[in-house]
Design an enzyme around this catalytic site. Structure first.
Site, short mmCIF file in Angstrom:
data_model
loop_
_atom_site.label_atom_id
_atom_site.label_comp_id
_atom_site.label_asym_id
_atom_site.label_seq_id
_atom_site.Cartn_x
_atom_site.Cartn_y
_atom_site.Cartn_z
N TYR A 142 0.62 -3.96 -21.27
CA TYR A 142 1.93 -4.44 -20.83
C TYR A 142 2.52 -5.44 -21.83
CZ TYR A 142 0.96 -2.36 -16.22
OH TYR A 142 0.66 -1.51 -15.20
N LYS A 190 -12.82 1.43 -18.98
CA LYS A 190 -12.83 2.85 -19.34
C LYS A 190 -13.56 2.96 -20.68
CE LYS A 190 -11.35 7.13 -18.71
NZ LYS A 190 -12.02 8.01 -17.74
N ASP A 222 -11.68 5.28 -13.24
CA ASP A 222 -11.40 6.47 -12.41
C ASP A 222 -12.37 6.54 -11.23
OD1 ASP A 222 -13.08 6.71 -14.58
OD2 ASP A 222 -12.50 8.75 -15.12
N ASP A 246 -3.38 -3.58 -11.95
CA ASP A 246 -2.08 -3.31 -11.32
C ASP A 246 -2.21 -2.11 -10.38
OD1 ASP A 246 0.59 -3.25 -10.75
OD2 ASP A 246 1.25 -2.59 -12.73
N ASP A 250 -2.75 -2.00 -5.94
CA ASP A 250 -1.82 -1.33 -5.03
C ASP A 250 -2.60 -0.37 -4.12
OD1 ASP A 250 0.33 -2.63 -6.08
OD2 ASP A 250 1.52 -0.84 -6.45
#
Ligand code: NAD
Length: 359
Positions: A142, A190, A222, A246, A250
């Site tokens: 980001y 990851k 994942d 992020d 959620d």
């Protein structure tokens, strides 16, 4: 105690939910003899409309000068066509970077009263959901370079970059948070694909030697996304980088019933923190007085706990939320078919919580 709170109402449902949080802060101030002074600051779409900039320097300065910042949410379709670096959400990235708040703390906890609002099977919910996601907030993709250029066709690039020191400081927050809880830290990355993740994993394992009382585990992002819905009871504290955090937070909010229930704190090296619900400006329900303000009210409670060292007052807010839910009051997002539930508008919820604090 005298405290100055910068208040960013923002866009969409932001002003509605922040108003309810301020009602609750006012009742706490009156009950405990505190003096909270609110300083309004503009950020997001409303700042673009007023100043042509999602976070002008003078508005950021108000936030830096305050003892803490309470934020509703920013953004909405009105500003979707604005250029990338002037979008409302850029205000969010700039305030996080400007305040140096590198650690975002998002609890995912199911309120027993809302167990039926969780989309998970009852047998999974019964095992309990009570974990925290510690998300790195001012690094990674980001904050890397973003560019789009022509080479026969359009090509876009977003750079993901992390330094050892950036990983170490958020890693320490993860270990310290786990130390105060059930002493289990899951580092999510990851590393089968990304260099930044391999560095992340190496730094976490180096840090683990300093925290022998905390059990460290690794999980690929994942797999983590699957495990959060399959067996959320396994998690105590998850520490992860900005984008993974992020997305996972959620997901975690949904399994607890509603995104409208989850608060967050963002802290850096000082006690001046940024407190906001984890949801966005919900343009689809803005102005209808049906938004759930509890995530914002619980964010105000986190502000009292972490920035103002007022744990008793924070407990009172959290207990009052529990009481109001036990009495059956529900905003639309957490309403279910259970008997005896009473619908509450956004503008009523704050008052109900205030009443529960007073009694
Ligand atoms: P959103 O979180 O605003 O909404 C997702 C869904 O959840 C919507 O159906 C919405 O009605 C519902 N919802 C969210 N908060 C709720 C609440 N308190 N009570 C009841 N229902 C609630 O996400 P989105 O729709 O993807 O984004 C809308 C805008 O918000 C976009 O412009 C986005 O960029 C922005 N956004 C801002 C922030 C922030 O300010 N921190 C975070 C995320 C998204």
């Amino acid at each position: 105690m005298n405290k100055t709170i910068a208040v960013i109402r923002g866009d969409g449902i932001g002003p509605e939910i922040v108003n309810e949080a301020i009602k609750v802060l006012d009742v706490i101030a009156e009950k405990h003899g505190h003096n909270f002074t609110y300083v309004d600051a503009d950020m997001g779409g409303c700042a673009i409309d007023k100043y042509g900039d999602p976070l002008p320097r003078h508005e950021l300065d108000k936030c830096l000068a305050a003892d803490s910042v309470l934020l509703g949410a920013v953004g909405g379709p009105k500003w979707d066509s604005v250029a990338g670096n002037m979008r409302p959400e850029k205000g969010l990235l700039r305030i996080r970077a400007g305040m140096g708040v590198y650690s975002n703390n998002r609890p995912a906890k199911i309120w027993p009263q809302l167990a039926k609002a969780s989309p998970l099977k009852p047998e999974i919910v019964e095992k309990g959901i009570d974990f925290i996601i510690v998300r790195e907030l001012i690094g990674g993709i980001y904050f890397g370079e973003h560019k789009t250029y022509e080479q026969g066709e359009k090509i876009s690039e977003d750079v993901m970059k992390y330094s050892e020191s950036e990983i170490e400081r958020i890693g320490r927050i993860g270990f310290e948070t786990a130390r105060k809880r059930r002493k289990k830290l899951c580092s999510v990355e990851k590393s089968n694909v990304l260099d930044t993740s391999r560095l992340w994993k190496a730094v976490m394992h180096r840090l683990a030697e300093e925290y022998p009382d905390v059990e460290l585990s690794d999980m690929l992002v994942d797999n983590c996304a699957m495990q959060i819905v399959k067996n959320p009871a396994q998690f105590d504290v998850i520490v992860t980088e900005n984008m993974f955090g992020d997305i996972l937070s959620d997901e975690a909010s949904m399994i607890t019933g509603s995104i409208g229930m989850i608060p967050s704190s963002s802290l850096g090296a000082t006690s001046n923190g940024l407190y906001e619900p984890i949801h966005g400006s919900a343009p689809d329900i803005a102005g209808k007085d049906i938004a759930n303000p509890i995530g914002t009210i619980l964010s105000a409670a986190m502000m009292l706990r972490y920035s103002f060292d007022m744990p008793k007052e924070a407990d009172e807010i959290e207990n009052a939320v529990g009481k109001v839910l036990s009495e059956g009051y529900r905003t639309a997002d957490i309403m279910s078919a259970e008997e005896g539930l009473k619908p509450a508008k956004c503008s009523e919820m704050g008052g109900l919580i205030c009443r529960a604090i007073k009694n």
